[in-house]
Structure formats: structure tokens, C-alpha cells
Write a protein that holds these residues in place. Sequence first.
Motif, PDB file in Angstrom:
ATOM      1  N   LYS B  12       0.833  -1.213   0.000  1.00 29.80           N
ATOM      2  CA  LYS B  12       0.000   0.000   0.000  1.00 29.80           C
ATOM      3  C   LYS B  12       0.867   1.262   0.000  1.00 29.80           C
ATOM      4  CE  LYS B  12      -3.780  -0.931   1.809  1.00 29.80           C
ATOM      5  NZ  LYS B  12      -4.703  -1.419   2.817  1.00 29.80           N
ATOM      6  N   GLU B  43      -6.207  -5.693 -21.106  1.00 24.85           N
ATOM      7  CA  GLU B  43      -5.802  -5.533 -19.701  1.00 24.85           C
ATOM      8  C   GLU B  43      -5.850  -6.881 -18.976  1.00 24.85           C
ATOM      9  OE1 GLU B  43      -7.056  -1.349 -17.983  1.00 24.85           O
ATOM     10  OE2 GLU B  43      -8.691  -2.229 -19.130  1.00 24.85           O
ATOM     11  N   ARG B  44      -6.824  -7.703 -19.345  1.00 23.90           N
ATOM     12  CA  ARG B  44      -6.946  -9.006 -18.684  1.00 23.90           C
ATOM     13  C   ARG B  44      -5.769  -9.904 -19.050  1.00 23.90           C
ATOM     14  NH1 ARG B  44      -9.479 -14.207 -19.000  1.00 23.90           N
ATOM     15  NH2 ARG B  44      -9.533 -13.999 -21.228  1.00 23.90           N
ATOM     16  N   THR B  68      -6.025 -10.239  -7.444  1.00 27.60           N
ATOM     17  CA  THR B  68      -7.191  -9.343  -7.417  1.00 27.60           C
ATOM     18  C   THR B  68      -7.404  -8.697  -8.785  1.00 27.60           C
ATOM     19  OG1 THR B  68      -6.784  -8.860  -5.101  1.00 27.60           O
ATOM     20  CG2 THR B  68      -8.223  -7.338  -6.263  1.00 27.60           C
ATOM     21  N   MET B  71      -8.882 -11.057 -11.322  1.00 29.67           N
ATOM     22  CA  MET B  71     -10.304 -11.303 -11.058  1.00 29.67           C
ATOM     23  C   MET B  71     -11.127 -10.079 -11.459  1.00 29.67           C
ATOM     24  SD  MET B  71      -9.940 -13.268  -7.418  1.00 29.67           S
ATOM     25  CE  MET B  71     -11.561 -13.973  -7.249  1.00 29.67           C
ATOM     26  N   GLN B  72     -10.587  -8.914 -11.143  1.00 27.54           N
ATOM     27  CA  GLN B  72     -11.291  -7.677 -11.470  1.00 27.54           C
ATOM     28  C   GLN B  72     -11.396  -7.471 -12.979  1.00 27.54           C
ATOM     29  OE1 GLN B  72     -11.054  -4.964  -8.129  1.00 27.54           O
ATOM     30  NE2 GLN B  72     -10.072  -3.577  -9.553  1.00 27.54           N
ATOM     31  N   LYS B  73     -10.487  -8.074 -13.701  1.00 28.20           N
ATOM     32  CA  LYS B  73     -10.527  -7.963 -15.167  1.00 28.20           C
ATOM     33  C   LYS B  73     -11.261  -9.159 -15.777  1.00 28.20           C
ATOM     34  CE  LYS B  73      -8.270  -4.065 -15.734  1.00 28.20           C
ATOM     35  NZ  LYS B  73      -8.569  -3.466 -14.444  1.00 28.20           N
ATOM     36  N   GLY B  74     -11.902  -9.972 -14.930  1.00 32.33           N
ATOM     37  CA  GLY B  74     -12.794 -11.003 -15.452  1.00 32.33           C
ATOM     38  C   GLY B  74     -12.226 -12.408 -15.507  1.00 32.33           C
ATOM     39  N   ALA B  75     -11.036 -12.637 -14.971  1.00 32.03           N
ATOM     40  CA  ALA B  75     -10.476 -13.993 -14.981  1.00 32.03           C
ATOM     41  C   ALA B  75     -11.051 -14.795 -13.809  1.00 32.03           C
ATOM     42  CB  ALA B  75      -8.962 -13.930 -14.885  1.00 32.03           C
ATOM     43  N   ASP B  76     -11.229 -16.095 -13.998  1.00 36.05           N
ATOM     44  CA  ASP B  76     -11.694 -16.919 -12.889  1.00 36.05           C
ATOM     45  C   ASP B  76     -10.547 -17.810 -12.400  1.00 36.05           C
ATOM     46  OD1 ASP B  76     -11.529 -19.019 -14.687  1.00 36.05           O
ATOM     47  OD2 ASP B  76     -13.692 -19.387 -14.796  1.00 36.05           O
ATOM     48  N   LEU B  77     -10.834 -18.615 -11.375  1.00 35.61           N
ATOM     49  CA  LEU B  77      -9.780 -19.406 -10.722  1.00 35.61           C
ATOM     50  C   LEU B  77      -9.111 -20.361 -11.702  1.00 35.61           C
ATOM     51  CD1 LEU B  77      -8.396 -20.097  -8.004  1.00 35.61           C
ATOM     52  CD2 LEU B  77     -10.122 -21.885  -7.713  1.00 35.61           C
ATOM     53  N   GLU B  78      -9.900 -20.965 -12.590  1.00 36.81           N
ATOM     54  CA  GLU B  78      -9.317 -21.919 -13.535  1.00 36.81           C
ATOM     55  C   GLU B  78      -8.337 -21.222 -14.479  1.00 36.81           C
ATOM     56  OE1 GLU B  78     -13.245 -24.797 -13.564  1.00 36.81           O
ATOM     57  OE2 GLU B  78     -13.084 -23.121 -14.929  1.00 36.81           O
ATOM     58  N   GLN B  79      -8.704 -20.054 -14.945  1.00 41.35           N
ATOM     59  CA  GLN B  79      -7.813 -19.313 -15.853  1.00 41.35           C
ATOM     60  C   GLN B  79      -6.542 -18.869 -15.121  1.00 41.35           C
ATOM     61  OE1 GLN B  79     -10.873 -16.509 -16.912  1.00 41.35           O
ATOM     62  NE2 GLN B  79     -11.178 -17.424 -18.929  1.00 41.35           N
TER      63      GLN B  79
END
Lengths: 340, 111
Positions: B12, B43-44, B68, B71-79
Motif C-alpha cells: 500500500k 488488460e486481462r 485481485t 479477477m477484477q478484469k474477469g479472470a476466474d480461478l481456472e484461468q
Amino acid sequence: MTTTLASRRVPLASPREQLARLAGGPEFDDVLARAGHPPLSPASLEIFQINLGKFCNMTCRHCHVDAGPDRTDAMMSRATVEACLRALDRTDAATVDITGGAPELHPEFRYLVEESRRRGKHVIDRCNLSVLLLPRSAGVAEWLAERGVEIVASLPHYRKRNTDAQRGEGAFEKSIESLRLLNRAGYGKGDPKRVLSLMTNPAGAFLAQPQQSAEPEWKAALQREHGVTFDRLLALNNMPISRFLEWLIDSDNLDGYMQKLVEAFNPATIAGIMCRNTISVSWDGRLYDCDFNQMLDLDSGVTVEHFDPEAWRARRVITRRHCFGCTAGCGSSCGGAAAS
Amino acid sequence: MSDHYYRPDHLKGFANIAEGSPDLAKKFFDYYSAVFAPGALTEREKALIALAVAHTVQCPYCIDAYTTESMQKGADLEQMTEAVHVACAIRGGASLVHGMQMKEHADKVGM
């Protein structure tokens, strides 16, 4: 799958308790003032949003309404629907936005759609997709298509994992089946009278992805993997209220998420947030700035029977700390992101 | 001196690194922002590459930040897991391919 807060009779079912859990930290109006903005005031009224009630066939983990199959306690009466239509006639709102719960399960849904269309309004049905597969919903998709109703359907992700994590095991498969059904009814193929919008909320304690850059990827993936099409993607942040608030607390994410929302405050979202151009009517006929204030019982003190357009225009929008959810990142409005 | 390494609040406070050299910090952060802006890659895609590299350089700050961000750019755990396996495969492959040097040397000095 979870159960409703109401059915569990937990303290968090109370809006007062939810507001107490959100207290502490910067206040929304102070952050707004520091960014050089006056308190939120109404813009011209564009959307007349009617929440028919909390009855729903699903019980999603992030639901800000605390809707579910047990919520037959909160259903709009025919008399209140009529009062909504009388109030609608006193406005220039071009859009009637019908939400719930699952609005299609409400006995007055078709009547409200017919009457709104008869008045020349653009009608939006906020659909959870799986409801279209219920035996009682047979023909609903075609019926809506014939009346040119826009469907805004919830789908957290174009892949199974995050969708099922948020909406329950099996939700993704049902959603795809319903999207195929909607495509067969003419939705999602570029016809302006059969608009199919998908609404995505993050499956976790992070902000919504930018809808503009995500849309092409969603379209390609859903077409490639499942052969389904849609017209536009809307991305909304999750509001830290009701069952999503419960998840934030249980997963020890509340402080971090609130900090994230505050730090991501984006003044460019102010012009487009929903509370400024929307009137939100609850199942029991009370008027609110938005569906989120509705769920937190932050009501305007006016009922739809006593709606006065002049007084509504002169009101001050009620804000609390949950409002940071609508101004974080690209922001959130009923039409998706409030800023690019 | 702190009594342990890798304090989460260091991430931070990362911008405070500018204190010792504001000009170089500005150049670095400007460059950093430009790198992650959408371009030929989305961006993803960039976030997923960053996540994989974070695992290669084993930076706990970067792993948290780019989990984070992905995930915020649309990726899931598998990706994201597949991205980490790409890093793992290259790292493992890099070790294994050096075995060719071992083998060549062994062939030379052995009977």
C-alpha cells in the motif's frame, strides 16, 4: 446456494443492523464534498423502476434484495400496481424498469408490462434466466419478445465456476439453456425490439470489470463455447448490503472491500448514477432514490399514491456509505457502468 | 528495522519509494502505468501475464495484487491457475533443459 436472511431470522436481516455494520470510515457526502461536488440532487426523471417483490426461485449469495422462494410476504398488490401506473402517467419517464425478486413470477407482471407498453414506454424485465425454465414460465420469452420488452439478464461470468459460486450449483447450465431459449425467441441478435443485455456482478470482494473491454470477450466466448449471442454487457459493482454484506462479514472481507470502494471513488460517475434519474417503488408502494436505498429502508417518506412530481424533483438524495458502491471504478447505474 | 520481511502494508505504501528519488520513481510509475494500459494485449491478458511472472519471481506483493487484478478484469480461478502452471512449466522446463548441458558434459567425461 444459501437461504434468505429473513428465513434465518438473523440480526442482519434488519436494514438498521446493516447500516450499523457499514458505519465507521469516511462518509459519502464528505468524500463528495472533498471532490468539489455538492450533495447529490435529482436530474430529470428517466427511469420508473418498480420492484414487484422479493419472491424468487433462486437464492443467490450476493442478492441485495434478500429475495428467495420463501419471500411471499413481500409482493406488490394490484392496487399498488395501479397506483404506480397513475404515478407513471404524471412523469416523463421513458422507461419502466421491472425488477424483484423474479418479476415474471408475480401475478401482476403481465398486466404491468401490457399497461406500460400501451403507454409507449420502453420496458425492461430484470430476469434471473433460470425462471424461464420453470413450467409456469412456458411461453414467457416469446410473449415478452412480441411486446418488444428488453431483457436484462443476470450472468456473473461467461464461465461456469464464478456463475455457480454466486448463484448456486447448476445455475450456469440453466442460464445457458435460457439464453438459447431467448435466442430462439429472437433476443440477442441485434434487433432493437428484442434487446438482450447481460448483467455481470463480480463473484467476490473486488470491483466490476470495465464493461466496454469485457463485452467483446464475453460475446466471443459465449458464441464459441455455447453458441449463444447477446446484445450488450452491463457490469455492476456489488453493493455491501443484505446477503453480499453477510458474505463480506463472514469471509472477513468487509473492511477491505469498503476501503477498496472508497479508494476507487470516481467523481466522473456522479453524472450517471441511478439515484439521480430514477424513481424506485417498493412492493408496498413506498418511494426511494434507488433499489439499494429501498433495501436499506432509506425511504423518501412518500408513497406512490401521494406521488408529487414537483416535490420529487426538489428532494435531496439520501446517501450512506453503501453509495460508494455506485461511484467506485467505472461506477454503477441501472444501465451498467456510470463512467467509461 | 522490522522484525520480519514482507509486510503487507509495504504494498500500500509502495509510492513512498519516491522519497529517495522522486524523478526515477516518476519515470518508473509512468512506465508501469503505460505497460498495463490496453494495447495489442487486453488488460486481462496483461494481468494474467503479470500473475504468472509474479509466481516466477515469487513476489508475494505481486501475487496478491495481480490475483485481485486478474479477477477484477474477469479472470476466474481456472484461468488464473492455468497461468500459474504456465509459469511453473517454463520454470521447470528451464531447469530440465539445462540437463542437456549436464548430459553433454557427462557424455564427454564419462566412459
